[in-house]
Structures are given as C-alpha cells and as structure tokens.
Write an enzyme that holds these catalytic residues in place. Structure first.
Site, PDB file in Angstrom:
ATOM      1  N   GLN A 136       0.809  -1.076   0.004  1.00  0.00           N
ATOM      2  CA  GLN A 136       0.005  -0.036  -0.057  1.00  0.00           C
ATOM      3  C   GLN A 136       0.760   1.280  -0.014  1.00  0.00           C
ATOM      4  OE1 GLN A 136      -3.581   0.236   0.028  1.00  0.00           O
ATOM      5  NE2 GLN A 136      -2.964   2.379  -0.541  1.00  0.00           N
ATOM      6  N   CYS A 262      -6.363   4.192   1.966  1.00  0.00           N
ATOM      7  CA  CYS A 262      -6.107   3.347   1.345  1.00  0.00           C
ATOM      8  C   CYS A 262      -7.321   2.297   0.802  1.00  0.00           C
ATOM      9  CB  CYS A 262      -5.167   1.941   2.054  1.00  0.00           C
ATOM     10  SG  CYS A 262      -6.016   1.452   3.599  1.00  0.00           S
TER      11      CYS A 262
END
Ligand code: CP
Ligand code: NVA
Length: 304
Positions: A136, A262
């Site tokens: 991420q 995210c």
C-alpha cells in the site's frame, strides 16, 4: 534492477535509493502502459497468492499485474489449502517454492509471514498483516510523487488509528525523508520500535491532537478505525468524533493538501464524504497505483 532483499514484509528492508528507484520505475511502467507499450518483463513467471483475509484491490491488482507482465498468478484461500488442516508453514513454504517464482500472502499474524519467508527459497511479499502493509505504501508514495513532484521535505499527517498501514507509512516517510505527524487516541499509537527506527532519518511526531498533526500538512491520510484483525466491536467509538477527517479538520492542512485513504473506507466514520469524495481526494489514483507499483516490485524481486 534487483533489490538486495529477498522479501518485502515491512518496507524497512529497502534502502532509500531502492525505494526511490521503485517509485520512479512504477511511474515509468504506468506511463508505458498508458502509451500502449506493455513489456512482458516477467514472461512465464508465476506468483502464488495466499489469502487468509478478504481483499479487493490487492488480489485484483496483483493478478492483473502478473498478467500484464506476461506471467501468471494463482489465487488461494488459506481455507482451501492443507494449511487449514494443520500442515506446517515450513512444509507449505518448501512445497510452494518448488512450483512458483514468488509468494504473496495476506495473513492475520505477521509472524506467519516471517516463518513463510524463512522457509521459502523464493521471494515472499506481505499483502497485509496485522502489523504492516508495505505494498500500500509503495502505491501511496508513487501517488504523492505524481501529485507533488517530490517527496523529501513534505509533511504527512496521519489521523486516527496507528495501525498496520500507519506502521509501513512511517517507514515510507523515513525512506523519503518526509516529516510525519501522527494523531491517535492514547493506546492506539503505532509500533514503538518502528517510530524509534524511523526517527533516525525523519521527524516523526506523535500527538493526540489532530489539529496539531494536520497543521501545514501537504498530505492527509487516514484509515478505517476497525481493521480486519480487530475484534473489539466498540473500537470505533474510541475515535469519534475527535479523529474524523472532515472538512473542518481538512481546512487546517495546507490549501493544496491531498487526502489519501487505502480503502475500503467507512464514510461518516473515519472520513466524511465531503473529504473523501471532494476535490482534494486522490483515492482513485492511489487505488490504481497499486497495480503499477506492485508490477515494479515484482519485477525488481523476481527478474534475474
Ligand atoms: N487497500 C487494500 O489493501 O485493499 P484490499 O483490502 O481491497 O486489498
Ligand atoms: N487497516 C486495514 C487495511 C485494509 C487494507 C485492515 O487491516 O483491515
């Protein structure tokens, strides 16, 4: 380009130079793909993906990424494997290493990834554990570089839970010499050893005041208050209303600050729709960049 590390479990395995090269290569791959030039850099290579927990972005971006690179990805739920019947991690890692060029795993307990990488002879990538989410952060820093044209010297504010994504974000800030200010309630701070390590290269501030953290921020980031591995149903209440990223809080960041998350997000909880769906939000580029940055990572880890 080949990374010195065999595995990517936290992000701390990378040098500053490798991190920067990965980001620049991700941006190059994205540009080439958009221009219709898609090089089969991992022709005939395979990736085995193991999921103990649900996923949308990680699963799809890794699978399509391998396809675009000329390779192949296999998706396994851990429930369908002999792991679920007690086969050891050691035997699983040794078996998979005889078939595949790389293993990506999303696990509950980070320790399992450490064991998997210890016994595997092929690279192991963390696709999210209870402690870290390095993939991420590669996509996030690629996004920041695209939007701000630089990394060094920027200020990133993390508001909310000092969780797995936050832990890897701290390493990202330290690798790119960015200032990070983290506002969490007491008891929800990121890992102490990660903060200590990162402070060797960067200014990492811990506070309980979101307004202090967000002041002069170039980037504002939050994440869910209840991660997949969290079990306390009352957890979210401990963050609200103080740690919600809403327009009032966002107005205290720099005027041209970007907002990141995210995903998956809970609108009305950690962030309001006015922010996540507003003009400062870059969440869809951030999600797209999972594809490009993981293709760069796979290439740097697997290619001879
Ligand atoms: N951000 C992220 O990892 O999304 P998924 O859980 O959908 O993979
Ligand atoms: N912190 C979140 C991230 C999901 C991508 C979780 O662990 O559920």
């Amino acid at each position: 380009m080949k990374l010195k590390t065999k595995n990517l479990l936290t992000l701390a395995e990378l040098s500053k130079k490798e991190f920067s090269q990965l980001i620049d290569f991700s941006i190059k791959l994205k540009r080439e793909l958009k221009q219709g030039c898609n090089k089969p850099l991992l022709k005939n290579k395979t990736l085995t993906m193991i999921f103990q927990k649900p996923s949308t972005r990680t699963r799809v971006s890794f699978e399509i990424g391998m396809y675009q690179l000329g390779g192949y990805a296999i998706n396994l739920s851990s429930n369908d494997m002999q792991l679920s019947r007690g086969e050891s991690i050691e035997d699983t890692a040794k078996t998979l290493s005889r078939y595949t060029d790389c293993i990506m795993a999303r696990v509950y307990d980070h320790y399992l990834l450490e064991k998997l990488s210890e016994y595997s002879s092929v690279p192991v990538i963390n696709g999210l554990s209870d402690s870290f989410h390095p993939c991420q952060i590669l996509a996030d820093f690629m996004t920041i570089k695209e939007k701000k044209r630089k990394l060094k010297g920027l200020k990133l504010a993390w508001i909310g839970d000092g969780n797995n994504v936050c832990n890897s974000m701290i390493y990202g800030c330290s690798l790119s010499e960015m200032k990070m200010s983290i506002a969490t309630p007491k008891g929800f701070e990121p890992k102490r050893n990660v903060v200590i390590e990162a402070r060797k290269s960067s200014d990492i501030e811990l506070t309980t005041d979101p307004f202090k953290a967000i002041k002069n921020a170039d980037i504002v980031v939050t994440d869910t208050f209840t991660s997949i591995h969290d079990r306390d149903p009352k957890r979210t209440k401990k963050f609200l209303p103080k740690y919600q990223v809403n327009s009032d809080l966002m107005n205290h960041a720099k005027k041209d600050a970007i907002f990141m998350h995210c995903l998956p997000a809970k609108r009305g909880s950690e962030v309001t729709s006015s922010v996540i769906d507003g003009p400062q939000s870059v969440i869809w580029t951030e999600a797209e960049n999972r594809l490009h940055s993981q293709k760069a990572l796979l290439t740097f880890l697997i290619r001879a």
